[in-house]
Scaffold this motif. Sequence first.
Motif, PDB file in Angstrom:
ATOM      1  N   VAL A 292       1.043  -1.374  -0.017  1.00  0.00           N
ATOM      2  CA  VAL A 292       0.049   0.172   0.033  1.00  0.00           C
ATOM      3  C   VAL A 292       0.931   1.298   0.019  1.00  0.00           C
ATOM      4  O   VAL A 292       0.630   2.334   0.814  1.00  0.00           O
ATOM      5  N   ALA A 293       1.838   1.213  -0.864  1.00  0.00           N
ATOM      6  CA  ALA A 293       2.812   2.447  -0.715  1.00  0.00           C
ATOM      7  C   ALA A 293       2.236   3.562  -1.272  1.00  0.00           C
ATOM      8  O   ALA A 293       2.315   4.881  -0.715  1.00  0.00           O
ATOM      9  N   ALA A 294       1.314   3.463  -2.519  1.00  0.00           N
ATOM     10  CA  ALA A 294       0.820   4.662  -3.073  1.00  0.00           C
ATOM     11  C   ALA A 294      -0.399   5.271  -1.991  1.00  0.00           C
ATOM     12  O   ALA A 294      -0.524   6.321  -1.890  1.00  0.00           O
ATOM     13  N   ILE A 295      -1.032   4.241  -1.614  1.00  0.00           N
ATOM     14  CA  ILE A 295      -2.090   4.651  -0.154  1.00  0.00           C
ATOM     15  C   ILE A 295      -1.429   5.534   0.751  1.00  0.00           C
ATOM     16  O   ILE A 295      -1.876   6.819   1.274  1.00  0.00           O
ATOM     17  N   TRP A 296      -0.285   5.149   1.079  1.00  0.00           N
ATOM     18  CA  TRP A 296       0.375   5.784   2.274  1.00  0.00           C
ATOM     19  C   TRP A 296       0.899   7.279   1.868  1.00  0.00           C
ATOM     20  O   TRP A 296       0.932   8.173   2.801  1.00  0.00           O
ATOM     21  N   VAL A 297       1.313   7.219   0.762  1.00  0.00           N
ATOM     22  CA  VAL A 297       1.804   8.584   0.178  1.00  0.00           C
ATOM     23  C   VAL A 297       0.750   9.485   0.301  1.00  0.00           C
ATOM     24  O   VAL A 297       0.786  10.643   0.678  1.00  0.00           O
ATOM     25  N   ALA A 298      -0.450   9.151  -0.452  1.00  0.00           N
ATOM     26  CA  ALA A 298      -1.600  10.154  -0.227  1.00  0.00           C
ATOM     27  C   ALA A 298      -1.986  10.392   1.226  1.00  0.00           C
ATOM     28  O   ALA A 298      -2.461  11.689   1.474  1.00  0.00           O
ATOM     29  N   ILE A 299      -2.185   9.442   1.910  1.00  0.00           N
ATOM     30  CA  ILE A 299      -2.568   9.659   3.435  1.00  0.00           C
ATOM     31  C   ILE A 299      -1.761  10.615   3.934  1.00  0.00           C
ATOM     32  O   ILE A 299      -2.103  11.843   4.621  1.00  0.00           O
TER      33      ILE A 299
ATOM     34  N   SER B 121     -14.115   1.705 -10.590  1.00  0.00           N
ATOM     35  CA  SER B 121     -13.623   0.935  -9.200  1.00  0.00           C
ATOM     36  C   SER B 121     -12.515   1.255  -8.655  1.00  0.00           C
ATOM     37  O   SER B 121     -11.715   1.844  -9.338  1.00  0.00           O
ATOM     38  N   TRP B 122     -11.970   0.674  -7.352  1.00  0.00           N
ATOM     39  CA  TRP B 122     -10.783   0.964  -6.927  1.00  0.00           C
ATOM     40  C   TRP B 122     -10.303  -0.201  -6.551  1.00  0.00           C
ATOM     41  O   TRP B 122     -10.680  -1.163  -6.307  1.00  0.00           O
ATOM     42  N   ILE B 123      -8.770   0.022  -6.660  1.00  0.00           N
ATOM     43  CA  ILE B 123      -7.978  -1.126  -6.035  1.00  0.00           C
ATOM     44  C   ILE B 123      -7.108  -0.519  -5.076  1.00  0.00           C
ATOM     45  O   ILE B 123      -6.641   0.641  -4.997  1.00  0.00           O
ATOM     46  N   ALA B 124      -6.404  -1.432  -4.299  1.00  0.00           N
ATOM     47  CA  ALA B 124      -5.291  -0.994  -3.538  1.00  0.00           C
ATOM     48  C   ALA B 124      -4.100  -1.683  -3.855  1.00  0.00           C
ATOM     49  O   ALA B 124      -4.201  -2.790  -4.463  1.00  0.00           O
ATOM     50  N   ASP B 125      -3.039  -1.188  -3.722  1.00  0.00           N
ATOM     51  CA  ASP B 125      -1.789  -1.842  -4.038  1.00  0.00           C
ATOM     52  C   ASP B 125      -0.979  -2.575  -3.219  1.00  0.00           C
ATOM     53  O   ASP B 125      -0.055  -2.327  -2.542  1.00  0.00           O
TER      54      ASP B 125
END
Length: 255
Positions: free
Chosen positions: A137-144, A239-243
């Motif tokens: 979830v590297a991309a999600i962490w960057v966004a958060i 739709s959405w996905i998590a990395d």
Amino acid sequence: MSVNDASRWNPADYAANAAFVPAMGAPVLELLAPQAGERILDIGCGDGVLTKKIIATGAEVIGVDASPEMVATARAKGIDARVQDCQALAFGPDFDAAFSNAALHWMLDKQGVACGAFAALKPGGRFVGEMGGEGNVAAIWVAIRAELAARGHEVRSTGTHWYPSIADFTDTYQAAGFTDIEARLIPRPTSLPTGITGWIKTFRSGLMNTEQISESEQSAIAEGAERRLEGRLRQSDGSWIADYVRLRFSMRKPT
């Protein structure tokens, strides 16, 4: 080390927004290959969805988890689930196998977990599982983190999870005494039925509660992070996905 203060769970939110986690555990169960009559320890059993499937094979299973709420949900399913810090497991060499799915990355005392699992197994016992691995979830962490920083909140770079490389993971469990360690990283883009906002509500509310961020602002942070990820994790059909990147492993305690 105390239980990770970012690891806080609401069973209803988990069931609504993260049902894909136990649903994707089938390959790990196959790797475990539980046998009738075996004693198996489920480390970080959560709400017991996968624990129940192990029990259905005829194995005797004890589930442990640090969350009283999740343990209560597992007990309601008829599971022998116990509230326990999995970084300080209190079992002797009683189990034929240990199992863990999507839990070890929340346990920051990696040596404590490894030594506790080793101590709980009989000689020749196996430990099989899956967890978040390097790059998860590297991309999600960057966004958060970007959204938190934009709102003037503390941005943690450590102390929330352990997503190990294969080398780090292997070294940790070799030091605890395990042999025949096999570990591999598996990139796994994962569909999110409730989008990025639902994922953040379930998996990052513990962190934001710890930072005393209000529920209304948490929702705004989640929505802001989702907007930042539009071009990265939203699919053409909306739709959405998590990395996700998973680390799947197996190992043995020497005879």
